[in-house]
Design a protein around this motif. Structure first.
Motif, short mmCIF file in Angstrom:
data_model
loop_
_atom_site.label_atom_id
_atom_site.label_comp_id
_atom_site.label_asym_id
_atom_site.label_seq_id
_atom_site.Cartn_x
_atom_site.Cartn_y
_atom_site.Cartn_z
N GLN A 38 -4.63 0.56 10.68
CA GLN A 38 -3.68 0.12 9.69
C GLN A 38 -3.90 -1.34 9.29
OE1 GLN A 38 -1.38 1.95 7.92
NE2 GLN A 38 -2.57 3.60 8.85
N ILE A 39 -4.36 -2.17 10.23
CA ILE A 39 -4.68 -3.55 9.88
C ILE A 39 -5.80 -3.58 8.84
CG2 ILE A 39 -5.65 -5.70 10.76
CD1 ILE A 39 -4.17 -5.21 13.36
N VAL A 40 -6.83 -2.78 9.07
CA VAL A 40 -7.94 -2.72 8.11
C VAL A 40 -7.45 -2.17 6.78
CG1 VAL A 40 -10.15 -1.63 7.62
CG2 VAL A 40 -9.67 -2.50 9.91
N THR A 41 -6.60 -1.15 6.80
CA THR A 41 -6.11 -0.55 5.56
C THR A 41 -5.27 -1.54 4.77
OG1 THR A 41 -6.06 1.61 6.66
CG2 THR A 41 -4.81 1.38 4.62
N LEU A 42 -4.44 -2.30 5.45
CA LEU A 42 -3.56 -3.24 4.76
C LEU A 42 -4.33 -4.42 4.15
CD1 LEU A 42 -0.62 -3.39 7.32
CD2 LEU A 42 -0.60 -2.28 5.09
N LEU A 43 -5.46 -4.78 4.74
CA LEU A 43 -6.22 -5.94 4.28
C LEU A 43 -7.46 -5.56 3.49
CD1 LEU A 43 -6.00 -8.26 7.41
CD2 LEU A 43 -4.55 -8.24 5.39
N THR A 44 -7.60 -4.31 3.11
CA THR A 44 -8.76 -3.87 2.34
C THR A 44 -8.59 -4.29 0.88
OG1 THR A 44 -9.12 -1.96 3.78
CG2 THR A 44 -10.13 -1.90 1.60
#
Length: 463
Positions: free
Chosen positions: A414-420
């Motif tokens: 989710q961290i990667v998804t939010l900062l993509t």
């Protein structure tokens, strides 16, 4: 002119300074036969000269390289003709400056090149060449000056060894401080952004909410104008995948370590250990492909043949493959710790009539337990921080479930998804990534404290 060339030249000057400093010390003592009159060995005098020739010059080179581009851009902006600045916003001016830099270096620009832009680019290239030459001259002058200063200070009574050791002590303190300050900066940056997030979203909702849907709208009249930030599904998904991975990695890794260290012949161990450690060098995206294309379909077919409902992307598939990836961490570290147990403990156990298996489980494993716990802790941290395998094999759905056959997601995914993509850190959706990162940091810190407590307990028993 490349900075690497200047760095190589500096290293050559340091070597010359070492040679001449050592030679100067010997000559000041009256020759090789009288070097016993020197306070320190001649090598320390050479090191003293080399450090004075290299360290100040390298510091100047690092500072110059770090600030040169910023200063040149500031000069460039001050010299831009009004015809290029008319009607441009701050962002457009920045884009134009970037185009001028690309034009000066021969790279591709985003728009058409006007004669004014070409003139400014030529001016920028001229300034850059002048700055490079000035850096070369200043750095080389500092290096030669440092060499001369060390040469003039070299005499038999000079405490060269003490000064060299003090210089190395300062270098060690500086680099240690950089590591500590970097860690502190990372923690503070995550903490401050997390506090901004918790000003918009209640901590109770974040830590105890069961619905995760961070897609906030840009306008109030859009559908989904307020997102849901309950992170419990992310925490449960992370714990489930990590637990499955550890159930695979810990038994297999520990048993393989015991076999390789206590039972395997030397030839088998010399071949098996490097082969096992190859798993640690496989990229995680390869494990993700393996999980998505082979393991997940196999689990789904087996589950459906037995009457279970299995998602095409499941926590079980991701956990199994992640466990395979983590096996080398547990195995290699555990084997090294087991081999470090003193042979006297084994001999004492055999002398009392214990068998090899009894010696392993009653003597060696308890004595090596602190190191084994450390290896397992490293494996847990690796499992919690893994992203690619979960993205490709477990999915992105934030499901609150205890069924390992369902699709789940983890905190790191989710961290990667939010900062993509291009993001601005002014909405709860983006700042939620920092709150998740702070939570991961707290969890890792807690695991470290628990492991340290276990290590201290058993060290007191076996030391």
């Amino acid at each position: 002119m490349h900075s690497s060339t200047l760095l190589i030249l500096l290293l050559g000057l340091m070597a010359l300074a070492y040679h001449f400093g050592r030679k100067r010390a010997i000559s000041s003592a009256g020759g090789i036969a009288r070097i016993n009159t020197l306070h320190s060995l001649p090598a320390y005098y050479g090191l003293y000269a080399a450090l004075w020739a290299g360290i100040p010059a390298m510091l100047l080179m690092a500072l110059w390289s770090g600030f040169q581009n910023e200063i040149l851009i500031a000069i460039l902006k001050s010299e831009l003709p009004p015809s290029l600045m008319d009607g441009l916003s701050t962002g457009q001016v920045g884009l134009m400056v970037n185009d001028i830099e690309n034009l000066a270096s021969g790279a591709i620009v985003s728009g058409s090149v006007t004669p004014e832009m070409q003139a400014v680019a030529d001016r920028y290239a001229q300034l850059q060449r002048f700055a490079d030459w000035a850096m070369w001259l200043a750095v080389l002058a500092i290096a030669v000056g440092g060499m001369g200063y060390a040469w003039s200070r070299t005499q038999p009574r000079m405490r060269a060894r003490n000064r060299v050791e003090n210089i190395f002590m300062v270098i060690l303190v500086v680099f240690s401080s950089i590591a500590i300050l970097t860690t502190l900066g990372i923690v503070l940056s995550v903490l401050f952004e997390s506090l901004r997030f918790f000003q918009s979203i209640s901590p109770l909702e974040f830590f105890f909410g069961t619905l995760w849907s961070p897609q906030t709208a840009l306008r109030a009249d859009q559908v989904g104008a307020s997102g849901a930030f309950g992170a419990v599904p992310l925490f449960t998904g992370t714990l489930m995948v990590s637990a499955i991975a550890m159930l695979v990695a810990v038994p297999i890794g520990l048993m393989s370590a015991i076999y390789l260290s206590e039972y395997a012949p030397r030839r088998v161990r010399s071949l098996a250990k490097p082969t096992l450690e190859i798993l640690a060098g496989v990229p995680t995206v390869v494990y993700g492909f393996f999980a998505a294309l082979s393991v997940a379909p196999l689990i789904r077919e087996l589950g459906m043949s037995m009457g279970f409902s299995v998602a095409s992307e499941s926590a079980l598939a991701a956990g199994l493959v992640m466990g395979i990836m983590i096996i080398p961490f547990v195995s290699s570290l555990s084997e090294d710790v087991i081999n470090a147990v003193p042979q006297a403990m084994r001999d004492g156990s055999y002398a009392l009539g214990a068998t090899q298996s009894e010696t392993i489980w009653r003597v060696i494993i308890p004595a090596a337990l602190p190191g084994i716990v450390g290896g397992i802790l490293l494996a847990v941290s690796r499992a919690i921080g893994e992203t690619m395998i979960v993205v490709m094999a477990a999915g992105l759905a934030a499901n609150l479930t205890a069924n390992p056959l369902d699709s789940v997601t983890t905190v790191t995914v989710q961290i990667v998804t939010l900062l993509t993509g291009d993001q601005e850190f002014d909405s709860p959706k983006t700042m939620a990534a920092f709150a998740l990162g702070l939570t991961l940091f707290a969890v890792t810190l807690t695991l470290n404290v628990i492991a340290l407590h276990i290590v201290r307990k058993y060290r007191e028993q076996y030391e």
